[in-house]
Design an enzyme around this catalytic site. Structure first.
Site, PDB file in Angstrom:
ATOM      1  N   ASP A 193     -30.710  28.545 -25.333  1.00  0.00           N
ATOM      2  CA  ASP A 193     -30.582  28.622 -23.880  1.00  0.00           C
ATOM      3  C   ASP A 193     -31.466  29.742 -23.341  1.00  0.00           C
ATOM      4  O   ASP A 193     -31.405  30.883 -23.801  1.00  0.00           O
ATOM      5  CB  ASP A 193     -29.104  28.882 -23.543  1.00  0.00           C
ATOM      6  N   HIS A 366     -24.481  32.411 -18.392  1.00  0.00           N
ATOM      7  CA  HIS A 366     -25.593  32.420 -19.341  1.00  0.00           C
ATOM      8  C   HIS A 366     -25.918  33.849 -19.762  1.00  0.00           C
ATOM      9  O   HIS A 366     -25.934  34.764 -18.939  1.00  0.00           O
ATOM     10  CB  HIS A 366     -26.839  31.782 -18.714  1.00  0.00           C
TER      11      HIS A 366
END
Length: 552
Positions: A193, A366
């Protein structure tokens, strides 16, 4: 020699519609099937999906779709994929599977695939040439997981979305011990990610938002509305906990918010006593200082609950002076203007609007740069392929990999459609495939193409000129009356122009008919081309010319 082909069909160079294909020895495993929301240039489009053509051509090879977590940008395209391609098996964690099952049920697809629950820590699952297992990851939705994919070409770790939250709401931390254990086995390729790779430091814990709620909500004397992503179960639970402590009842407003809350409560991921829950229309029976509304619309979606509330168009909920609105989400790139419009409307109604720019009411799901460095250090991959993010984010992740000791020739900066071969643990780009987009417009899937969007943009920017020509169906198909011209989107000076063009239109039509162009469709094409040039020459603009041919 072991070989695995890895083909991203979405999620690279963009935020959304994540989909990765792993292909080896006649077997295909797809990790995630996400959608994206339309940008301003996608006029009239509701959803944006990956192009499934690559999978349609290889349908018999598909063994399973494996889902990392339940966010729309990772699971939202699954029903549309299953309409076009037979998917024999869907593998996901418990909450993700619950959310997906609801989606498939709405599309009448529940029985089209086996839905198999896989928890982090469960034994590996064999899927043709592949073996997969899950590692628990903290994110802004429960039950997120990284996927360990053993392939003939080497061992891959696909992180999904994650952050290293040391105090998660549900106590389910990212399993750094398992990550280190997999690292000891030898990771050939990390697909990580990249969303917050540009941002230094660490992402704050989800509990920061809960503490902000505790500081804000009890002090408010009016109705409090909280909008977030409908799948952010932790955020909803923290708001509910504060409502319970401060004597407020809760209403879930917005279809997806109600649906996801019901699923989470049923599966045990949310604790909301029945006596706390109000239906939206019951809010009128309760003093405003005893109400908490959880609603959809954090991205300013036109038909969402929050947008309708902001424009005073909701049948059950409104805001007034003394109310507080908490926007507990960050606008997805492209949605900023819509969110700002909603904030302005709410402020005009007298509400106090709190968002991430003026209160600590949102944290990202995130990980930032230091967390990405930590994952690279735990897994010690021989190669890194940044995924999930705009290209600048992928480039920032690649730089972190370099700083972590990954050789330059083992860092793969790919795009959607790039074909990466993993051969005996070494990745290399070998080509590309078509990896476009598919638009969902109302009930149509794939009906809207670039030409339709181009026409819509032209209509929006330059107006429209309609030519109505009446032809006799007998006696050679001649004109029975002068053509009528209708203009929309022009200024006040358009009428003299139309008067000039009526004669021009009649002349063009007569010439076409004299040349025996009698097919209506062909006549329309000729008229469009001929009058289009005339209008452009006279107005210096490029309106759409829409001929309407009427036979009598």
């Amino acid at each position: 020699m072991g070989v695995c082909r890895i083909v991203p069909l979405g999620g690279l160079g963009e935020v959304g519609k994540n989909m990765m294909v792993y292909e080896a020895e006649g077997s295909i495993v797809v990790v995630d099937a996400g959608l994206a929301f339309p940008r301003d240039e996608h006029l009239g489009v509701d959803l944006v999906l990956p192009d499934f053509a690559y999978l349609r051509e290889r349908e018999p090879q598909i063994r399973a779709v494996v889902l990392t977590h339940g966010h729309e940008d990772h699971v939202g395209a699954l029903p549309y994929l299953m309409r076009e391609v037979r998917v024999p098996l869907v593998i996901a964690t418990r909450l993700t599977l619950g959310l997906v099952k609801s989606k498939l049920d709405e599309h009448g697809l529940t029985r089209e695939a086996e839905l198999r629950e896989l928890a982090p820590g469960d034994g590996p699952v064999r899927l043709g040439a592949f073996t997969i297992e899950f590692i628990r990851m903290a994110h802004s939705i429960p039950d997120a997981a990284a996927v360990v994919v053993e392939t003939p070409g080497g061992l891959c770790v696909h992180t999904g979305d994650y952050k290293l939250d040391h105090t998660p709401v549900d106590g389910q931390r990212t399993d750094v011990g398992k990550l280190a254990e997999v690292g000891n086995r030898g990771v050939d390729l990390l697909l990580g990610d990249s969303t917050n790779a540009e941002r230094p430091g660490f992402t704050e814990s989800e509990r920061v938002v809960g503490e902000a709620f505790r500081q804000i909500i009890p002090r408010r004397t009016g109705r409090v509305l909280v909008t977030s992503f409908a799948s952010n179960v932790h955020r909803m639970q923290q708001a509910v906990d504060v409502a319970r402590e401060s004597g407020r009842k809760v209403a879930f407003v917005g279809r997806s918010m109600r649906k996801n809350a019901n699923i989470a409560r049923t599966l045990g991921y949310m604790d909301v006593p029945d006596e706390m829950i109000l239906r939206p229309h019951e809010l009128a029976e309760l003093p405003r200082h005893e109400q908490l509304v959880l609603c959809t619309g954090s991205q300013g979606e036109p038909m969402s609950a929050m947008t309708r509330i902001a424009y005073d168009d909701h049948p059950a909920v409104s805001v007034e002076r003394g109310d507080t609105v908490i926007i507990s989400a960050k606008p997805i790139p492209g949605n900023e203007l819509r969110v700002h419009d909603a904030i302005n409307r709410l402020a005009r109604s007298g509400a106090e609007v709190l968002h991430e720019d003026n209160a600590p009411v949102h944290v990202s799901g995130h990980g930032r740069a230091e967390e990405l460095r930590t994952i690279i250090g735990l897994l010690r991959p021989r190669a890194v392929m940044p995924v999930h993010g705009e290209f600048r984010m992928l480039a920032a992740h690649a730089q972190l990999a370099r700083e972590g000791g990954v050789p330059e020739d083992r860092i793969v900066l790919a795009e959607n459609g790039t074909v990466v071969e993993l051969v005996d643990g070494v990745p290399r780009v070998v080509g590309e495939v078509e990896a476009g987009v598919t638009f969902v417009d109302g009930l149509g899937v794939g009906d809207v193409h670039d030409v339709a969007l181009r026409d819509r943009r032209r209509l929006a920017e330059d107006g429209i000129l309609i030519v109505v020509a009446t032809l006799a169906s007998q006696n050679g198909g001649g004109l029975t009356a002068p053509p009528e011209l209708i203009a929309r989107g022009f200024g006040d000076g358009a009428e003299p122009l139309l008067e000039d063009l009526r004669g021009e239109a009649a002349r063009v039509l007569r010439e076409l008919i004299d040349d025996d162009v009698t097919e209506i469709k062909l006549l329309q094409e000729h008229l469009h081309a001929a009058l289009g040039g005339v209008v452009y020459d006279r107005t210096r603009r490029r309106p759409m010319v829409l001929p309407v041919i009427v036979e009598v």
